[in-house]
Design a protein around this motif. Structure first.
Motif, PDB file in Angstrom:
ATOM      1  N   LEU A  10       0.827  -1.201   0.000  1.00 39.67           N
ATOM      2  CA  LEU A  10       0.000   0.000   0.000  1.00 39.67           C
ATOM      3  C   LEU A  10       0.868   1.261   0.000  1.00 39.67           C
ATOM      4  N   ILE A  11       1.896   1.255   0.815  1.00 39.19           N
ATOM      5  CA  ILE A  11       2.752   2.433   0.950  1.00 39.19           C
ATOM      6  C   ILE A  11       3.564   2.681  -0.320  1.00 39.19           C
ATOM      7  N   ASN A  29       3.289   1.188  -3.665  1.00 40.43           N
ATOM      8  CA  ASN A  29       2.647   1.346  -4.972  1.00 40.43           C
ATOM      9  C   ASN A  29       1.136   1.539  -4.890  1.00 40.43           C
ATOM     10  N   GLY A  30       0.615   1.814  -3.721  1.00 38.57           N
ATOM     11  CA  GLY A  30      -0.803   2.120  -3.579  1.00 38.57           C
ATOM     12  C   GLY A  30      -1.731   0.927  -3.693  1.00 38.57           C
ATOM     13  N   GLU A  31      -1.191  -0.279  -3.743  1.00 38.62           N
ATOM     14  CA  GLU A  31      -2.018  -1.486  -3.859  1.00 38.62           C
ATOM     15  C   GLU A  31      -2.652  -1.809  -2.505  1.00 38.62           C
ATOM     16  N   VAL A  32      -3.968  -1.801  -2.457  1.00 39.18           N
ATOM     17  CA  VAL A  32      -4.676  -2.086  -1.212  1.00 39.18           C
ATOM     18  C   VAL A  32      -4.832  -3.595  -1.076  1.00 39.18           C
ATOM     19  N   ARG A  33      -4.264  -4.131   0.000  1.00 45.18           N
ATOM     20  CA  ARG A  33      -4.339  -5.570   0.250  1.00 45.18           C
ATOM     21  C   ARG A  33      -4.931  -5.822   1.630  1.00 45.18           C
ATOM     22  N   ASP A  34      -5.526  -6.985   1.759  1.00 47.45           N
ATOM     23  CA  ASP A  34      -5.950  -7.462   3.073  1.00 47.45           C
ATOM     24  C   ASP A  34      -4.683  -7.639   3.903  1.00 47.45           C
ATOM     25  N   TRP A  35      -4.680  -7.167   5.127  1.00 52.35           N
ATOM     26  CA  TRP A  35      -3.472  -7.221   5.954  1.00 52.35           C
ATOM     27  C   TRP A  35      -3.026  -8.632   6.269  1.00 52.35           C
ATOM     28  N   THR A  75       0.465 -11.353  19.750  1.00 52.93           N
ATOM     29  CA  THR A  75      -0.584 -10.545  19.138  1.00 52.93           C
ATOM     30  C   THR A  75       0.070  -9.530  18.215  1.00 52.93           C
ATOM     31  N   ILE A  76      -0.413  -9.500  16.965  1.00 55.98           N
ATOM     32  CA  ILE A  76       0.090  -8.499  16.024  1.00 55.98           C
ATOM     33  C   ILE A  76      -1.066  -7.575  15.648  1.00 55.98           C
ATOM     34  N   MET A  77      -0.734  -6.362  15.310  1.00 58.10           N
ATOM     35  CA  MET A  77      -1.735  -5.344  14.972  1.00 58.10           C
ATOM     36  C   MET A  77      -1.686  -5.018  13.485  1.00 58.10           C
ATOM     37  N   ASN A  78      -2.806  -4.592  12.971  1.00 56.40           N
ATOM     38  CA  ASN A  78      -2.858  -4.087  11.600  1.00 56.40           C
ATOM     39  C   ASN A  78      -2.499  -2.602  11.666  1.00 56.40           C
ATOM     40  N   TRP A  79      -1.253  -2.300  11.586  1.00 58.24           N
ATOM     41  CA  TRP A  79      -0.809  -0.922  11.686  1.00 58.24           C
ATOM     42  C   TRP A  79      -0.949  -0.322  10.355  1.00 58.24           C
TER      43      TRP A  79
END
Length: 174
Positions: free
Chosen positions: A71-72, A74-80, A170-174
């Protein structure tokens, strides 16, 4: 004329007592040696299990980071959790094979890890290692915050005793 011979040597009782003391010393030493070998084997298995449990956590964290970087950069939105979600999200057990870059659903019972000659653990080639690793990922959504609990259980047998090691992160979707 009488000859007087001084007492020399040990009596039978003195010999038995000396042998008993010697036997007790040897038995104690061998017992300590045997217990030391057992503890060493248990420590080796536990250390190996720790690293085998840490490996899928690091792998899933890397997948999360790569999805975010897409995402950062190339702007590709992916499921985390893209690449993880289909195989082991919502408590479904899965195998994470870092060496072969795959995550596969176990269907309940995960197979034994194989150890290659170079010391790499995987699910494709090598001799059975005796370690079984089960990974589950449970995603939770709290408001706008998303997080995933990664739970890894590594189990093995040491003699006739079943052992296991569990690691959670535990991991976060930052």
């Amino acid at each position: 004329m009488r000859f007087h011979f001084p007492k020399r040597g040990f009596t039978l009782i003195e010999t038995i007592v000396a042998l008993a003391v010697l036997l007790a010393a040897i038995t104690g030493t061998l017992t300590l040696f045997t217990q030391g070998l057992e503890v060493t084997g248990l420590a080796r298995g536990t250390i190996t299990a720790f690293y085998l449990a840490q490996e899928p956590i690091e792998y899933i964290r890397r997948v999360r980071d790569e999805n975010r970087l897409a995402l950062i950069v190339n702007g590709e939105v992916r499921d985390w959790l893209l690449g993880v979600r289909a195989a082991c999200v919502d408590g479904a057990p899965c195998t994470v094979d870092v060496a072969n870059d795959t995550i596969v659903s176990c269907g309940g019972v995960c197979s034994v890890l194989l150890a290659r000659a170079d010391g790499i653990y995987n699910y494709d080639t090598g001799a059975p290692s005796g370690f079984t690793r089960t990974t589950t990922v449970t995603e939770t959504i709290i408001g706008a915050r998303r997080e995933a609990l990664i739970d890894v259980v590594v189990s093995w047998n040491r003699g006739n005793i079943a052992r296991s090691f569990r690691l959670k992160e535990t991991i976060m979707n930052w």
